[in-house]
Design a protein around this motif. Structure first.
Motif, short mmCIF file in Angstrom:
data_model
loop_
_atom_site.label_atom_id
_atom_site.label_comp_id
_atom_site.label_asym_id
_atom_site.label_seq_id
_atom_site.Cartn_x
_atom_site.Cartn_y
_atom_site.Cartn_z
N ALA B 2 0.37 3.16 1.97
CA ALA B 2 0.52 1.70 1.92
C ALA B 2 0.77 1.25 0.49
O ALA B 2 1.53 0.30 0.25
CB ALA B 2 -0.74 1.04 2.47
N ASP B 3 0.15 1.96 -0.44
CA ASP B 3 0.33 1.61 -1.85
C ASP B 3 1.78 1.72 -2.28
O ASP B 3 2.28 0.90 -3.03
CB ASP B 3 -0.53 2.54 -2.73
CG ASP B 3 -2.00 2.11 -2.70
OD1 ASP B 3 -2.26 0.94 -2.36
OD2 ASP B 3 -2.86 2.94 -3.00
N GLU B 5 4.49 1.12 -0.67
CA GLU B 5 5.26 -0.07 -0.29
C GLU B 5 4.85 -1.28 -1.12
O GLU B 5 5.69 -2.08 -1.53
CB GLU B 5 5.09 -0.37 1.20
CG GLU B 5 5.65 0.73 2.12
CD GLU B 5 7.08 1.14 1.75
OE1 GLU B 5 7.92 0.25 1.46
OE2 GLU B 5 7.35 2.36 1.72
N ARG B 6 3.54 -1.37 -1.37
CA ARG B 6 3.04 -2.50 -2.17
C ARG B 6 3.65 -2.44 -3.58
O ARG B 6 4.09 -3.45 -4.13
CB ARG B 6 1.52 -2.43 -2.25
CG ARG B 6 0.82 -3.69 -2.72
CD ARG B 6 -0.68 -3.63 -2.46
NE ARG B 6 -1.29 -2.42 -3.03
CZ ARG B 6 -1.55 -2.25 -4.33
NH1 ARG B 6 -1.28 -3.20 -5.19
NH2 ARG B 6 -2.12 -1.13 -4.75
N TRP B 7 3.69 -1.26 -4.15
CA TRP B 7 4.25 -1.09 -5.50
C TRP B 7 5.73 -1.47 -5.50
O TRP B 7 6.21 -2.16 -6.40
CB TRP B 7 4.10 0.36 -5.97
CG TRP B 7 2.70 0.74 -6.37
CD1 TRP B 7 1.53 0.23 -5.88
CD2 TRP B 7 2.33 1.72 -7.34
NE1 TRP B 7 0.46 0.84 -6.49
CE2 TRP B 7 0.92 1.76 -7.38
CE3 TRP B 7 3.06 2.58 -8.16
CZ2 TRP B 7 0.22 2.61 -8.23
CZ3 TRP B 7 2.37 3.45 -9.01
CH2 TRP B 7 0.96 3.46 -9.04
N GLU B 9 7.31 -3.41 -3.45
CA GLU B 9 7.47 -4.86 -3.28
C GLU B 9 7.29 -5.59 -4.60
O GLU B 9 8.08 -6.47 -4.96
CB GLU B 9 6.43 -5.39 -2.27
CG GLU B 9 6.89 -5.31 -0.82
CD GLU B 9 5.73 -5.56 0.15
OE1 GLU B 9 4.83 -6.36 -0.20
OE2 GLU B 9 5.72 -4.94 1.24
N LEU B 10 6.24 -5.20 -5.31
CA LEU B 10 5.97 -5.85 -6.60
C LEU B 10 7.12 -5.61 -7.57
O LEU B 10 7.59 -6.52 -8.27
CB LEU B 10 4.67 -5.32 -7.19
CG LEU B 10 4.24 -5.96 -8.52
CD1 LEU B 10 4.01 -7.46 -8.36
CD2 LEU B 10 2.98 -5.31 -9.07
N GLU B 13 9.84 -7.93 -6.61
CA GLU B 13 9.51 -9.31 -6.99
C GLU B 13 9.78 -9.57 -8.47
O GLU B 13 10.17 -10.66 -8.86
CB GLU B 13 8.01 -9.59 -6.74
CG GLU B 13 7.67 -10.00 -5.32
CD GLU B 13 6.16 -10.02 -5.12
OE1 GLU B 13 5.43 -10.26 -6.11
OE2 GLU B 13 5.70 -9.77 -3.98
N ASN B 87 -8.54 -0.88 -10.61
CA ASN B 87 -8.65 -2.24 -10.05
C ASN B 87 -9.48 -3.06 -11.02
O ASN B 87 -10.68 -2.91 -11.07
CB ASN B 87 -9.33 -2.20 -8.69
CG ASN B 87 -8.59 -1.29 -7.73
OD1 ASN B 87 -7.37 -1.32 -7.66
ND2 ASN B 87 -9.33 -0.47 -7.00
#
Lengths: 139, 139
Positions: B2-3, B5-7, B9-10, B13, B87
């Motif tokens: 999941a990370d 895809e999150r990376w 996406e960022l 952006e 985090n």
DNA sequence: ATCCTTATTGATAATGTATTTCATTATCAT
DNA sequence: ATGATAATGAAATACATTATCAATAAGGAT
């Protein structure tokens, strides 16, 4: 200045010879409270010993490091500077501006480290606590 | 995973394009708990994307670092490795054997740091607390 | 003081890592 | 599909560090 002689004695005890280049580097490192890069040491030491080669600086810093008289210093932007070593285990505070370094002690992290170690299964061998900022002169 | 895809996406952006080489590097870094050198990343990433150039590794790691997804890690013997970021503000424990890294929090050094700061006149901007040792597998 | 062994030195070359340049390629909004 | 442009990889360059080696210098033996 007393440190200079003490360092040279230790160097000799460990089988090293006292030479002009080494004396210049030892004088410099033993009496400086700043973290210096090999090239910086090279430049400063040539004032005392003009024939100094850069290779000798690398070798001497490594030797002093093995003797525990000098240690590598790590900073956020890089980590190739050397500084006279602490007395026993102390922590370090470094100025990002001029490299001025101050050792301090007085923390007690042992209980905390023990806890982390137990939880993770890691065998902790050493720790760094290092503060980064600007000294009085630099801000 | 999941990370990954999150990376990506960022990254998108922030005006970056998603490409094959970047995807390979992101997959690697987002799912690794080890500190890796650029060359090491290069070798591993070529398994997924054989045409990968070393320069792209440097550029991508720097980009990910600017996005706060990855950070440089310092170790006693060297300091040019990269690791997925913590985090918030956490501390780091690294295995000298395999580079395995674990973040942890729970310390409270603020009072101590305040005291040192007052006594020395330093303006403290950041601090490192880092543990070095061997992980379960390495000892 | 002089000799002799050998550690040490500095010039040079070699290595390895990081950065810059630039023509080509790939992405993605249109 | 097309075109503007971000991204890529090869090559060139810059830089830091290490290895090689002949010349030199330190310091014990004489």
């Amino acid at each position: 200045m007393a440190d200079t002689e003490r360092w040279l004695e230790l160097l000799e005890e460990k089988g090293g010879r006292i030479t002009g280049p080494r004396r210049a580097i030892v004088e410099l490192m033993a009496n400086s409270d700043r973290a210096l890069s090999p090239v910086h040491v090279f430049d400063l030491a040539r004032a005392k010993y003009p024939k100094m080669g850069l290779v000798t600086v690398y070798r001497t810093l490594e030797f002093l490091s093995e003797l525990g008289l000098v240690e590598r210093v790590h900073q956020p932007d890089g980590c190739h500077m050397y500084l006279r070593a602490a007395n026993g285990h102390e922590h370090l505070m470094i100025c990002s501006g001029c490299g001025k370094a101050v050792y301090f002690s007085g923390d007690d992290l042992s209980a905390f480290i023990e806890k982390i170690s137990k939880e993770s299964g890691f065998l902790i061998q050493s720790h760094w606590l290092q503060l980064h900022g600007l000294c009085k002169e630099c801000h």
